[in-house]
Design a protein around this motif. Structure first.
Motif, PDB file in Angstrom:
ATOM      1  N   ARG A   1      15.392 -21.196 -36.149  1.00 20.14           N
ATOM      2  CA  ARG A   1      16.520 -20.877 -35.037  1.00 20.14           C
ATOM      3  C   ARG A   1      17.826 -21.262 -35.256  1.00 20.14           C
ATOM      4  O   ARG A   1      18.837 -20.432 -35.064  1.00 20.14           O
ATOM      5  N   GLN A   2      18.128 -22.400 -35.745  1.00 18.12           N
ATOM      6  CA  GLN A   2      19.365 -22.960 -35.982  1.00 18.12           C
ATOM      7  C   GLN A   2      19.964 -22.121 -37.017  1.00 18.12           C
ATOM      8  O   GLN A   2      21.232 -21.814 -36.833  1.00 18.12           O
ATOM      9  N   TRP A   3      19.508 -21.762 -37.962  1.00 18.31           N
ATOM     10  CA  TRP A   3      20.078 -20.856 -39.123  1.00 18.31           C
ATOM     11  C   TRP A   3      20.065 -19.555 -38.743  1.00 18.31           C
ATOM     12  O   TRP A   3      21.281 -18.906 -38.983  1.00 18.31           O
ATOM     13  N   VAL A   4      19.460 -19.051 -37.970  1.00 13.13           N
ATOM     14  CA  VAL A   4      19.598 -17.795 -37.499  1.00 13.13           C
ATOM     15  C   VAL A   4      20.702 -17.725 -36.524  1.00 13.13           C
ATOM     16  O   VAL A   4      21.697 -16.763 -36.548  1.00 13.13           O
ATOM     17  N   ASP A   5      20.854 -18.531 -35.426  1.00 16.64           N
ATOM     18  CA  ASP A   5      22.099 -18.556 -34.834  1.00 16.64           C
ATOM     19  C   ASP A   5      23.472 -18.807 -35.315  1.00 16.64           C
ATOM     20  O   ASP A   5      24.353 -18.516 -34.849  1.00 16.64           O
ATOM     21  N   GLN A   6      23.297 -19.497 -36.655  1.00 16.36           N
ATOM     22  CA  GLN A   6      24.645 -19.639 -37.427  1.00 16.36           C
ATOM     23  C   GLN A   6      24.912 -18.539 -38.391  1.00 16.36           C
ATOM     24  O   GLN A   6      25.869 -18.493 -39.080  1.00 16.36           O
ATOM     25  N   GLY A   7      24.117 -17.317 -37.991  1.00 10.23           N
ATOM     26  CA  GLY A   7      24.259 -16.020 -38.645  1.00 10.23           C
ATOM     27  C   GLY A   7      23.705 -15.957 -39.929  1.00 10.23           C
ATOM     28  O   GLY A   7      24.005 -14.971 -40.684  1.00 10.23           O
ATOM     29  N   ALA A   8      22.386 -16.556 -40.238  1.00  6.85           N
ATOM     30  CA  ALA A   8      21.825 -16.396 -41.383  1.00  6.85           C
ATOM     31  C   ALA A   8      21.198 -15.080 -41.530  1.00  6.85           C
ATOM     32  O   ALA A   8      20.871 -14.434 -40.601  1.00  6.85           O
ATOM     33  N   SER A   9      21.108 -14.674 -42.871  1.00  9.88           N
ATOM     34  CA  SER A   9      20.432 -13.436 -43.274  1.00  9.88           C
ATOM     35  C   SER A   9      18.932 -13.856 -43.738  1.00  9.88           C
ATOM     36  O   SER A   9      18.695 -14.831 -44.514  1.00  9.88           O
ATOM     37  N   LEU A  10      17.957 -12.848 -43.704  1.00  9.38           N
ATOM     38  CA  LEU A  10      16.472 -13.492 -44.011  1.00  9.38           C
ATOM     39  C   LEU A  10      16.160 -12.365 -45.130  1.00  9.38           C
ATOM     40  O   LEU A  10      16.531 -11.123 -44.882  1.00  9.38           O
ATOM     41  N   TYR A  11      15.850 -12.874 -46.068  1.00  8.02           N
ATOM     42  CA  TYR A  11      15.359 -11.840 -47.341  1.00  8.02           C
ATOM     43  C   TYR A  11      14.097 -12.131 -47.551  1.00  8.02           C
ATOM     44  O   TYR A  11      13.596 -13.133 -47.964  1.00  8.02           O
ATOM     45  N   VAL A  12      13.191 -10.962 -47.772  1.00  9.65           N
ATOM     46  CA  VAL A  12      11.515 -11.194 -47.989  1.00  9.65           C
ATOM     47  C   VAL A  12      11.139 -10.368 -49.065  1.00  9.65           C
ATOM     48  O   VAL A  12      11.845  -9.179 -49.214  1.00  9.65           O
TER      49      VAL A  12
ATOM     50  N   MET B   1       1.156 -10.564 -47.291  1.00 12.05           N
ATOM     51  CA  MET B   1       2.248 -11.431 -47.078  1.00 12.05           C
ATOM     52  C   MET B   1       3.376 -10.814 -46.102  1.00 12.05           C
ATOM     53  O   MET B   1       3.784 -11.310 -45.079  1.00 12.05           O
ATOM     54  N   ALA B   2       3.960  -9.632 -46.337  1.00 15.18           N
ATOM     55  CA  ALA B   2       4.967  -9.059 -45.789  1.00 15.18           C
ATOM     56  C   ALA B   2       4.767  -8.654 -44.227  1.00 15.18           C
ATOM     57  O   ALA B   2       5.518  -9.228 -43.338  1.00 15.18           O
ATOM     58  N   PRO B   3       3.590  -8.040 -43.853  1.00 14.40           N
ATOM     59  CA  PRO B   3       3.302  -8.146 -42.400  1.00 14.40           C
ATOM     60  C   PRO B   3       2.989  -9.181 -41.710  1.00 14.40           C
ATOM     61  O   PRO B   3       3.160  -9.547 -40.640  1.00 14.40           O
ATOM     62  N   GLU B   4       2.521 -10.399 -42.354  1.00 14.84           N
ATOM     63  CA  GLU B   4       1.935 -11.634 -41.978  1.00 14.84           C
ATOM     64  C   GLU B   4       3.329 -12.460 -41.605  1.00 14.84           C
ATOM     65  O   GLU B   4       3.591 -12.889 -40.478  1.00 14.84           O
ATOM     66  N   VAL B   5       4.144 -12.295 -42.499  1.00 13.75           N
ATOM     67  CA  VAL B   5       5.793 -13.113 -42.387  1.00 13.75           C
ATOM     68  C   VAL B   5       6.378 -12.424 -41.074  1.00 13.75           C
ATOM     69  O   VAL B   5       6.964 -12.925 -40.320  1.00 13.75           O
ATOM     70  N   HIS B   6       6.294 -11.074 -41.145  1.00 15.34           N
ATOM     71  CA  HIS B   6       7.013 -10.285 -40.021  1.00 15.34           C
ATOM     72  C   HIS B   6       6.542 -10.658 -38.590  1.00 15.34           C
ATOM     73  O   HIS B   6       7.204 -11.068 -37.936  1.00 15.34           O
ATOM     74  N   GLY B   7       5.016 -10.679 -38.680  1.00 15.21           N
ATOM     75  CA  GLY B   7       4.610 -11.061 -37.385  1.00 15.21           C
ATOM     76  C   GLY B   7       4.679 -12.313 -37.026  1.00 15.21           C
ATOM     77  O   GLY B   7       5.001 -12.689 -35.758  1.00 15.21           O
ATOM     78  N   MET B   8       4.961 -13.449 -37.891  1.00 17.10           N
ATOM     79  CA  MET B   8       5.300 -14.915 -37.322  1.00 17.10           C
ATOM     80  C   MET B   8       6.892 -14.929 -37.026  1.00 17.10           C
ATOM     81  O   MET B   8       7.055 -15.605 -36.106  1.00 17.10           O
ATOM     82  N   LEU B   9       7.408 -14.234 -37.889  1.00 21.14           N
ATOM     83  CA  LEU B   9       9.191 -14.195 -37.285  1.00 21.14           C
ATOM     84  C   LEU B   9       9.368 -13.567 -36.036  1.00 21.14           C
ATOM     85  O   LEU B   9       9.990 -13.963 -35.110  1.00 21.14           O
ATOM     86  N   VAL B  10       8.543 -12.386 -35.702  1.00 18.98           N
ATOM     87  CA  VAL B  10       8.675 -11.807 -34.033  1.00 18.98           C
ATOM     88  C   VAL B  10       8.029 -12.874 -33.397  1.00 18.98           C
ATOM     89  O   VAL B  10       8.706 -13.165 -32.209  1.00 18.98           O
ATOM     90  N   LYS B  11       7.150 -13.600 -33.570  1.00 19.31           N
ATOM     91  CA  LYS B  11       6.436 -14.621 -32.789  1.00 19.31           C
ATOM     92  C   LYS B  11       7.678 -15.805 -32.379  1.00 19.31           C
ATOM     93  O   LYS B  11       7.742 -16.137 -31.215  1.00 19.31           O
ATOM     94  N   LEU B  12       8.022 -16.408 -33.486  1.00 24.02           N
ATOM     95  CA  LEU B  12       8.968 -17.436 -33.431  1.00 24.02           C
ATOM     96  C   LEU B  12      10.307 -17.192 -32.804  1.00 24.02           C
ATOM     97  O   LEU B  12      10.917 -17.839 -32.111  1.00 24.02           O
ATOM     98  N   LEU B  13      10.833 -15.932 -33.397  1.00 23.56           N
ATOM     99  CA  LEU B  13      12.279 -15.677 -32.804  1.00 23.56           C
ATOM    100  C   LEU B  13      12.350 -14.577 -31.903  1.00 23.56           C
ATOM    101  O   LEU B  13      13.276 -14.664 -31.039  1.00 23.56           O
ATOM    102  N   GLY B  14      11.173 -13.917 -31.528  1.00 22.63           N
ATOM    103  CA  GLY B  14      11.260 -12.938 -30.505  1.00 22.63           C
ATOM    104  C   GLY B  14      11.533 -11.379 -31.003  1.00 22.63           C
ATOM    105  O   GLY B  14      12.498 -11.437 -32.018  1.00 22.63           O
TER     106      GLY B  14
END
Length: 540
Positions: free
Chosen positions: A491-502, A509-522
């Motif tokens: 959350r800190q990195w995203v709030d600082q303007g981070a970009s995410l690359y998968v 992997m891809a759908p599982e990572v995406h689902g986890m990001l949605v769960k953690l970040l909203g």
């Protein structure tokens, strides 16, 4: 009396002029609104086309640009835009729309189509005046071949829109299918002209997706560009002893000065594969045996200069290849009637400054246990010192930002190849706020480029490294399982303007990572990241 008349002061004059101005503006607005409401939905100039693309690796965008160029060269007006920027009102304002849509994973929409799927497709739109065409890009090896394009057409049909022609599906950049797309456009837009006469066969709307056009019929602008020879310098198996299939690190050097110039980190290497010598030898054996000739092909099939070897090297050879061949010994005609092998795409693990292309290729197997064509060519049949036919395709959706914002890189398996090139480019730019999360089977044999990661950590070019190895320890952990423990940092990195690359596997992997990001970040945050280009994926 004159003295009873109100005095026209400057203040009163100003108020009067303001009232008149407001009244005039109101009249203009009412008139414009009346004209807009009285016009039929979808009304647009006859020459106005909208070309929309849904692209994951840049190929759909490339074809959309080629389509737009052909229309504009014929004097027709058109607008080009990604599907994520296409609103409901955009479709209502256009009478004719061409969709170039790729499918990622098992029938999923590309990332730049997610907003359209979430915000536009649920709407109960009526588009009776809309005429559309769809070019669907996919891979028949997946169960839901062209799944997103099929979903898109079903939605368009629900809106009352009418197809200009049958959906045309392109399997792995099949030239015949691209030629059918050109033929369909030629039929729908008679004034459309190409640079040369590529469309020689008549177009049939009923069989647009099954046109028997030869690969040579498609315009060069729509086919893979000119390839260049790269010499295979070395090939090293990186995971000897792994429970998974072998992974090879390949190094290729340009055979001569490159005409295409440099590439960028995140771009794609497209390889033209070749058949194994033993398969070509078997075909040549059958050809000579058909005429009763003494067979020398088993020996000659392994010699690149033997007649027939080069002609059949890049052709799809099926079990019924000989059917319909009038002269069994006419190898030239045989090669002409066999379709070419599809190109294979790989993430580049190096940067232009390295002076070489590095690839990370996992061996693949077909249903009968034989090596796949692309991986077989690169991992087994091509020999060091031999030329590899290759072209580099720009992949703008996976390029890194120019600024020094933080970057979070997530991948598994051979996906570390694409992430490695991004990190190397970031380091060259002096940007060190990089965080890598990587997953594989075993740390001992499957941690690809472990030495690079250790060096980056030591020098401070990589600020954080988290790994998950599913075969190590008592608990099975994958790369997505690393994220919950790092939620605060994430959350800190995203709030600082981070970009995410998968980068890595689209199936698991891809759908599982995406689902986890949605769960953690909203979900709202993820939608914002996608819309702003801060969430990018290169998955396969």
């Amino acid at each position: 009396m004159l003295t009873d008349l109100p005095v026209l002061t400057a203040e009163r004059l100003s108020l009067a002029l303001t009232a008149v101005f407001v009244y005039v503006c109101l009249c203009i607005w009412i008139h414009a609104r009346h004209r807009r409401n009285s016009a039929p939905v979808g009304a647009a100039p006859d020459t106005d086309w909208l070309i929309v693309y849904a692209s994951q690796t840049g190929y759909a965008q490339q074809l959309a640009s080629s389509t737009a160029d052909a229309l504009r060269a014929s004097g027709l007006g058109c607008t080009l835009m990604p599907l994520m920027h296409t609103a409901a009102t955009t479709l209502q304002q256009h009478a004719r729309v061409l969709f170039i849509a790729s499918t990622t994973g098992e029938g999923d929409a590309p990332d730049n189509a997610a907003i359209f799927v979430e915000q536009v497709m649920p709407l109960a739109l009526t588009l009776p005046a809309l005429r559309y065409g769809i070019l669907a890009l996919g891979d028949q090896r997946y169960k839901h071949y062209c799944g997103f394009a099929i979903q898109l057409e079903a939605w368009l049909q629900q809106t009352g829109a009418t197809a200009l022609f049958d959906m045309i599906k392109v399997n792995q950049r099949d030239p015949a299918a691209l030629a059918a797309w050109q033929q369909a456009l030629q039929h729908s837009v008679p004034q459309l002209r190409y640079q040369e006469s590529y469309l020689q066969q008549p177009y049939s709307q009923q069989s647009a997706s099954q046109q028997p056009a030869s690969p040579q019929q498609a315009s060069p602008d729509w086919l893979p560009g000119d390839t260049e020879d790269w010499v295979l310098q070395s090939r090293t198996c990186l995971n000897t002893g792994s429970s998974g299939l072998p992974v090879y690190h390949l190094v290729l050097k340009p055979a001569r000065a490159l005409a295409s110039g440099h590439w960028r980190a995140g771009d794609i290497a497209e390889i033209v594969p070749r058949n194994p010598p033993h398969l070509i030898a078997a075909v040549l054996d059958q050809l000579t045996a058909a005429q009763g000739h003494a067979s020398q092909s088993s020996k000659a099939g392994n010699q690149p200069g033997w007649p027939g070897t080069d002609l059949l090297a890049d052709r799809q050879i099926h079990t019924d290849w000989h059917q319909g061949l009038a002269d069994p010994l006419d190898i030239t005609k045989l090669a002409e009637r066999l379709p070419r092998l599809g190109i294979r795409s790989y993430s580049i693990a190096s940067v232009p400054a390295d002076g070489q292309i590095e690839l990370l290729v996992r061996e693949s197997r077909t249903g009968n246990g034989a090596p796949g064509v692309g991986a077989g060519w690169l991992c087994h049949w091509a020999q060091p010192g031999q030329n590899i036919e290759l072209q580099i395709r720009s992949n703008p959706s996976f390029h890194i930002p120019e600024d020094d914002r933080p970057m979070i890189l997530i991948g598994n398996g051979t996906g570390i190849a694409g992430l490695r090139s991004l990190i190397k480019q970031r380091i060259a730019q002096g940007h060190t706020r990089n965080w890598l999360l990587f997953g594989e089977r075993s740390a001992a044999v499957d941690f690809h480029f472990a030495e690079d990661c250790a060096a980056w950590l030591h020098e401070g070019s990589l600020q954080q490294l988290d790994t998950a190895f599913s075969r190590d320890g008592d608990t099975v952990r994958y790369v997505q399982d690393l994220l919950p423990a790092q939620q605060t940092r994430l959350r800190q990195w995203v709030d600082q303007g981070a970009s995410l690359y998968v980068c890595g596997s689209a199936a698991g992997m891809a759908p599982e990572v995406h689902g986890m990001l949605v769960k953690l970040l909203g979900a709202p945050t993820m939608s914002t990241l996608i819309a702003s280009g801060r969430y990018r994926r290169d998955i396969y």
